[in-house]
Design a protein around this motif. Structure first.
Motif, short mmCIF file in Angstrom:
data_model
loop_
_atom_site.label_atom_id
_atom_site.label_comp_id
_atom_site.label_asym_id
_atom_site.label_seq_id
_atom_site.Cartn_x
_atom_site.Cartn_y
_atom_site.Cartn_z
N SER A 1 0.83 -1.21 0.00
CA SER A 1 0.00 0.00 0.00
C SER A 1 0.86 1.25 0.00
O SER A 1 0.63 2.20 -0.77
N GLY A 2 1.87 1.28 0.85
CA GLY A 2 2.76 2.44 0.92
C GLY A 2 3.51 2.67 -0.37
O GLY A 2 3.71 3.82 -0.78
N LEU A 3 3.93 1.60 -1.03
CA LEU A 3 4.68 1.74 -2.27
C LEU A 3 3.80 2.33 -3.37
O LEU A 3 4.24 3.23 -4.12
N VAL A 4 2.56 1.88 -3.48
CA VAL A 4 1.64 2.41 -4.50
C VAL A 4 1.29 3.86 -4.20
O VAL A 4 1.32 4.73 -5.09
N ILE A 5 0.97 4.15 -2.95
CA ILE A 5 0.61 5.52 -2.56
C ILE A 5 1.77 6.48 -2.82
O ILE A 5 1.59 7.57 -3.38
N GLY A 6 2.96 6.10 -2.41
CA GLY A 6 4.12 6.96 -2.59
C GLY A 6 4.43 7.23 -4.05
O GLY A 6 4.74 8.36 -4.44
N HIS A 7 4.36 6.20 -4.89
CA HIS A 7 4.63 6.40 -6.32
C HIS A 7 3.57 7.27 -6.97
O HIS A 7 3.89 8.10 -7.83
N ALA A 8 2.31 7.08 -6.59
CA ALA A 8 1.25 7.93 -7.14
C ALA A 8 1.49 9.39 -6.81
O ALA A 8 1.33 10.29 -7.65
N GLN A 9 1.91 9.65 -5.58
CA GLN A 9 2.16 11.03 -5.17
C GLN A 9 3.38 11.61 -5.87
O GLN A 9 3.37 12.77 -6.31
N ALA A 10 4.45 10.82 -5.99
CA ALA A 10 5.66 11.31 -6.64
C ALA A 10 5.43 11.56 -8.12
O ALA A 10 5.92 12.55 -8.69
N MET A 11 4.69 10.70 -8.80
CA MET A 11 4.41 10.86 -10.22
C MET A 11 3.64 12.15 -10.49
O MET A 11 3.98 12.92 -11.39
N THR A 12 2.60 12.38 -9.71
CA THR A 12 1.75 13.54 -9.96
C THR A 12 2.42 14.84 -9.55
O THR A 12 2.28 15.87 -10.22
N GLY A 13 3.17 14.81 -8.46
CA GLY A 13 3.82 16.02 -7.98
C GLY A 13 4.90 16.52 -8.91
O GLY A 13 5.04 17.73 -9.14
N GLN A 14 5.68 15.60 -9.48
CA GLN A 14 6.80 16.03 -10.31
C GLN A 14 6.33 16.58 -11.65
O GLN A 14 7.00 17.42 -12.26
N ALA A 15 5.17 16.14 -12.13
CA ALA A 15 4.68 16.59 -13.43
C ALA A 15 3.88 17.88 -13.34
O ALA A 15 3.57 18.48 -14.38
N ILE A 16 3.55 18.35 -12.15
CA ILE A 16 2.60 19.45 -12.02
C ILE A 16 3.13 20.75 -12.61
O ILE A 16 2.38 21.54 -13.19
N GLY A 17 4.43 21.00 -12.50
CA GLY A 17 4.99 22.23 -13.06
C GLY A 17 4.86 22.28 -14.57
O GLY A 17 4.55 23.34 -15.15
N PHE A 18 5.10 21.14 -15.23
CA PHE A 18 4.93 21.09 -16.68
C PHE A 18 3.46 21.25 -17.07
O PHE A 18 3.15 21.89 -18.07
#
Length: 436
Positions: A253-270
């Motif tokens: 659960s933690g691995l999926v949640i963390g990756h979802a957050q990292a994926m969306t956060g890093q792309a937000i500026g673009f």
């Protein structure tokens, strides 16, 4: 040491943690605009922080284990020095790229090399800071003091993006070189140098016997979950593996949640640059606003909603996952700044519930003797998400703009079903701390 934070030593240590998180996230928030300005590929921007996070994940446990041998004060100085030197070099290389001395590829290769210094040596400070606080507090004060100290990372994730647009500097003098988007790196390096001097002058030499825990990589969306406080105060006599039946579901659960957050956060500026159809420079303030709202929403969940509602770990994961799915879909489909900000805040609110739920659930699954080991696993899971997550997110973004958000929503939806069927309600009695 006073747990309330008025002690001079504690104030210095709090400033150390705050500066590390704020400086890192300030640089993260301007990198999409910087990459676009230099004509670099979006994936190259993501690679910068993936490499840095990887070094942090590897080096943090190493420094945590060596702080007792080489002195905790020395480790704090080493970490701040690594942070300062890295950001100074980042500023220099970025300024050379902005002024056309280096090409985009050479700029980012040099920038990655500078970030390696941060990942390898900046991670020495947090465990040593924790150990100093633990050594100067009583057992009754310790958890409260460490929790307050770790909140500096969360505050830094708000301050960094909020201040970064105002740290973009012009020319040093009329007709001189332009600093531009390298400004946040230079300002953060200057602050790091001041804090290093403050540590030399104000931090007493080591006393007492204590230990600290490796902290997760300070990143946009990476607010604390309570793991390092448990690791720094709990026993680790029982070694718990990632695939131990008691914690396996929580780790997934933690691995999926963390990756979802990292994926969306890093792309937000673009996403902001492209959806608002603005220049990279004009996107700085909207980006800072959106990231600040996201960080604030996560902290609202951890510091406000969790204590108020007294939700148990399974309920936190389920509720946070539902909000995350809705927020990711809203963010990926938004066409206005208001829509992007609202969607990202909803996503961050969900992650702010789910990540402490994963932490507390893992803790409750084992006995007292396994708390330190499980907390270490939780911290490594949190850190690992920011190694591959940013590159995956930006890579998907290059294929299709909504894709990282839809992929994250799909992953969280699958997790929702899996968690509903597999997670057992935890015993009451242990809340989720908002600490790192």
């Amino acid at each position: 040491m006073k747990a309330g934070g008025f002690d001079r030593t504690f104030a210095v240590l709090f400033a150390v943690m705050l500066a590390i998180a704020a400086g890192n996230t300030a640089l993260q928030s301007v990198l999409p605009a910087l990459g676009r300005s230099l004509g670099a590929a979006d994936s190259a921007v993501a690679a910068v922080f993936s490499v840095s996070a990887l070094l942090w994940v590897i080096a943090a446990p190493f420094w945590a284990n060596r702080s007792d041998r080489h002195g905790r004060r020395a480790m704090v100085l080493l970490g701040i020095a690594g942070f300062t030197v890295s950001l100074l070099l980042c500023g220099i290389f970025l300024a050379l790229g902005i002024n056309g001395v280096l090409g985009p590829l050479a700029t980012f290769i040099a920038f990655i090399a500078a970030r390696v210094i941060y990942g390898a040596f900046g991670s020495a400070a947090p465990p040593a800071v924790q150990a100093i606080v633990a050594g100067r507090t009583t057992r009754e004060e310790r958890t409260k003091a460490l929790t307050l100290l770790a909140s500096a990372f969360g505050l830094g994730t708000i301050l960094g993006p909020a201040l970064a647009p105002y740290l973009v500097l012009g020319h040093l003098w009329h007709g001189g070189p332009e600093i531009g988007l390298a400004g946040p790196a230079f300002v953060a390096a200057a602050i790091g140098a001041v804090i290093w001097i403050a540590v030399v002058r104000l931090l007493p030499h080591d006393e007492g016997v204590s230990h600290g825990a490796a902290a997760s990589y300070p990143s946009i969306g990476g607010q604390g979950t309570g793991a390092t406080v448990t690791a720094a105060t709990g026993s680790s006599s029982e070694k718990i593996g990632y695939f131990d039946p008691r914690v396996r579901v929580w780790m997934i659960s933690g691995l999926v949640i963390g990756h979802a957050q990292a994926m969306t956060g890093q792309a937000i500026g673009f996403l902001i640059i492209d959806r608002l159809a603005v220049s990279p420079m004009d996107a700085l303030e909207p980006t800072g606003l959106v990231l600040m709202m996201g960080a604030g929403s996560a902290l609202l969940a951890q510091w406000g909603l969790i204590p108020l509602l007294d939700l148990k770990p399974r309920a936190l994961v389920l509720a946070g996952t539902v909000l995350g799915v809705l927020g990711c879909i809203a963010t990926g489909s938004a066409t206005s700044l208001y829509g992007i900000a609202l969607g990202y805040a909803l996503t961050s609110l969900g992650m702010g519930l789910a990540r402490p739920g994963f932490t507390a659930g893992s803790s409750l699954a084992v006995g007292a003797e396994g708390q330190g080991s499980v907390a270490g696993k939780v911290t490594s899971i949190n850190g690992a998400a920011f190694v591959l997550g940013p590159s995956i997110g930006v890579g998907l973004y290059e294929l299709w703009r909504p894709l990282p958000y839809l992929a994250a929503a799909a992953a969280l939806a699958c997790l929702l079903v899996y968690a509903w069927l597999s997670l057992r309600p935890s015993d009451p009695g242990r809340g989720a701390s908002p600490a790192q």
